[in-house]
Enzyme design. Structure first.
Site, PDB file in Angstrom:
ATOM      1  N   GLU A 198       1.081  -0.525  -5.251  1.00 13.08           N
ATOM      2  CA  GLU A 198       0.064   0.504  -5.433  1.00 13.08           C
ATOM      3  C   GLU A 198       0.801   1.822  -5.706  1.00 13.08           C
ATOM      4  OE1 GLU A 198      -3.713   2.601  -3.162  1.00 13.08           O
ATOM      5  OE2 GLU A 198      -1.731   2.458  -2.250  1.00 13.08           O
ATOM      6  N   ASP A 201       0.823  -1.197   0.000  1.00 12.59           N
ATOM      7  CA  ASP A 201       0.000   0.000   0.000  1.00 12.59           C
ATOM      8  C   ASP A 201       0.868   1.262   0.000  1.00 12.59           C
ATOM      9  OD1 ASP A 201      -2.617   1.498   0.582  1.00 12.59           O
ATOM     10  OD2 ASP A 201      -1.365   2.082   2.278  1.00 12.59           O
TER      11      ASP A 201
END
Length: 654
Positions: free
Chosen positions: A381, A327
């Protein structure tokens, strides 16, 4: 003469930045050598969980902690009647502390550690604790020693995730995976959701919010205890049983990993653990994320690298995860965290704004993961499009397998929000869905949990809005719903087939889940009403959600039966005027008519000699809520194909 890095051959536009890329490569090798001291492996280095924390010994147990600024460290808890003075730790070298205790410590003992620094003392939770539980009276968290009498018995020895298999990812939040407005558990997910994932055809589950986080509404993105499983969802054994069961079904499990930042909480987390702001994080403003109100790791410190790399190995070995979705990679890569940046030139990837220490960490992380679990998959990401993100480290890259196609959902929402159907530009659509870094693989998706959160809208909401509440039953008719269902299928099909070498869907979005996600928070009275998934809507024979679910299953089967995503894509025909898109990917041919009013006829490119285009899917089939009986569509011949408005057909070579 230096060897030419393959990354420079893959993308010749990087030639002016060869020096920067070589410096990146040299820095990675230098830091790795520094960490390993000239010998051993990253896997040997990343064993922090085997040294720190709580471990049984012959006749007792040992507890170790890293608190370099501390003047004294005391462990206390219900095992000693919460006596703060009874168990002082002994100071070792390099900021380490140790406590050895004779006799047993009860399973599930709740503990805290008292740190004395700068003449004062304060309470913390042990850094490597494997479970933390919330006190029902104070709502604070305590660490918990987790030593079950019987170790978990794994039965997944035969499961191997093949690295050449494109991931079909079902993104899940376990806590909101049930129909009831409550926090659902690992056990409930294992019993009810995993069989659904298997039936839908997805080969990978991506679990969010697994690592302990005190604020539930953060969706698991403000981590407090990096080695602890969220106690709201169940026990460590419950998570292991979930993963073991998934492997038995042939489903890989990815952890949604948050190493980009951490919760600011001091009483519950790792912030200011030893009394300093710089133990794990940058000091001063550099250590605070301006948008997320969280703490930012100092990736230049060997001790921080040890903590984070040990964390990766721990989740791979202790819980048998099959890889990670990293993330917030964009936030890690740049000192300004990419906030408000357009990344419209290569210069912006190689400048003073680039956090080279974070780049090195990501390289080390991918290197370690391959060492520990060669078949593991890593997904970045990153919305910036950093060159080389998904190129092997040996070739000058950062080493991820895939990056998320983050611009695609933004494109769809912008299109649905601002344009009428007749104004859609198929040339721009093609560009957005097919443009990516050369020889770097992407995970395509048209929406994820981000688009389902309150304040945003899912595709079905943009398409149908309030009509969903009144006209999704089979006996009701609505032009709005007809359009929404037709375009929902077409958007997913064109995204699935063009936007990547893998695919992702957030749970429930495949059938057009009608509710947004609103986690319990002060603003909604701490309600769980919208922190759930209404699976019964898709299972009802009286509602049209079943047709969207059936279409998603058929679409996913294109990959499972023919390796669609493993094949190259190349444009055959593109017509802007008639809203017609025709293209081929491997043995599959796609023809989609996006026109809101007009049907069309078009000639398909002929197949190879001796072969024929056999229809395998049509968005207008009755099983998907359309009017065309399955099996009625003949093989493609020399005559023009008739394609109704807002419909698409897929052929396969046979």
């Amino acid at each position: 003469m230096k060897n030419r890095l393959k990354l420079l051959e893959i993308d010749p536009l990087l030639a002016p930045f060869e020096g920067d890329i070589r410096l990146r490569d040299e820095r990675y090798r230098g830091v790795k050598k520094q960490l390993l001291g000239g010998g051993g492996s990253l896997s040997d280095f990343a064993n922090g969980s085997l040294y720190y924390g709580f471990h049984p010994t012959e006749g007792g147990w040992v507890y170790r902690e890293w608190a370099p600024h501390a003047e004294a460290v005391h462990l206390f808890g219900d095992f000693n009647g919460w006596d703060r003075e009874a168990h002082p730790c002994r100071k070792l070298e390099n900021g380490n502390w140790e406590l050895r205790v004779k006799g047993p410590v009860p399973h599930q003992s709740e503990v805290k550690v008292q740190i004395t620094a700068d003449g004062t003392f304060f309470d913390r939770i042990p850094l490597y604790v494997r479970r933390a539980v919330q006190d029902p009276l104070t709502f604070g968290f305590n660490g918990q020693i987790w030593w079950p009498d019987e170790p978990f018995v794994w039965t997944d020895g035969d499961f191997v995730r093949r690295r050449d298999t494109p991931p079909l990812i079902y993104e899940c939040h376990v806590g909101m995976a049930g129909e009831e407005p409550k926090v659902s558990s690992f056990r409930e997910f294992t019993e009810t959701v995993l069989p659904r994932v298997k039936r839908l055809g997805y080969n990978t589950v991506q679990l969010m919010a697994v690592m302990e986080h005190p604020y539930y509404a953060s969706f698991g993105y403000q981590i407090s205890n990096f080695f602890a499983v969220s106690s709201r969802l169940g026990t460590p054994e419950d998570l292991k049983a979930l993963i073991n069961t998934a492997h038995g079904m042939g489903i890989a499990v990815l952890l949604d990993l948050v190493h980009s930042h951490a919760a600011k909480n001091t009483a519950e987390g790792i912030a200011a653990f030893d009394g300093t702001e710089y133990q794990f994080f940058h000091a001063g403003p550099q250590g605070d994320h301006p948008a997320w109100n969280t703490k930012l790791f100092d990736y230049g410190k060997p001790q921080v690298l040890h903590f984070l790399l040990s964390n990766l190995k721990y989740w791979l070995t202790e819980y048998h995860f099959d890889g990670f979705r990293f993330d917030g990679v964009t936030s890690m890569l740049y000192h300004d965290h990419g906030l408000g940046e357009s990344f419209d030139s290569y210069q912006k990837y190689f400048s003073m704004n680039t956090d080279v220490e974070a780049v090195t960490y990501l390289q080390l992380a991918n290197d370690l993961i391959r060492e520990v679990s060669p078949n593991a998959v890593t997904v970045a990401e990153d919305m910036s499009g950093m060159p080389g993100m998904c190129v092997p480290i040996a070739d000058g890259g950062i080493g991820f397998d895939y990056r998320l196609s983050m611009g695609v959902p933004d494109f769809w929402i912008k299109t649905l929000k601002s344009q009428k159907d007749e104004d859609w530009d198929l040339g721009k659509m093609w560009f957005e869905l097919t443009t990516r870094r050369p020889q770097e693989k992407n995970i395509g998706y048209c929406e994820s949990h981000d688009q389902a959160m309150v304040g945003d809208k899912t595709l079905i909401f943009w398409l149908a809005d309030a009509e969903m509440y009144w006209h999704m039953d089979l006996n009701s008719h609505s032009d709005v719903i007809e359009r929404a269902i037709a375009l929902h299928k077409m958007i997913r099909l064109v995204t699935f087939s063009l936007a990547g070498e893998g695919y992702l869907n957030f749970m429930g979005n495949e059938f057009g889940h009608p509710e947004w996600i609103d986690m319990p928070r002060e603003g909604n009275g701490n309600s769980y009403q919208y922190a759930r998934r209404q699976w019964s809507l898709a299972d009802s024979p009286f509602l049209r959600y079943q047709h969207l679910q059936a279409f998603d299953m058929a679409m996913i089967d294109l990959q499972n039966s023919g390796n669609l995503l493993g094949a190259p894509s190349n444009l055959q025909t593109l017509s802007h005027n008639r809203k017609l898109l025709v293209y081929r990917r491997g043995d599959y041919l796609f023809a989609l008519n996006f026109h809101p009013v007009n049907d069309c006829k078009t000639k398909l490119p002929p197949p190879e000699k001796g072969r024929v285009w056999q229809p395998v899917l049509h968005t207008a089939e009755t099983r998907f809520g359309g009017w065309m009986e399955s099996g009625d569509l003949p093989p493609a011949g020399p005559e023009p194909l008739f394609l109704p408005r807002r419909s698409g057909v897929v052929y396969k070579l046979s």
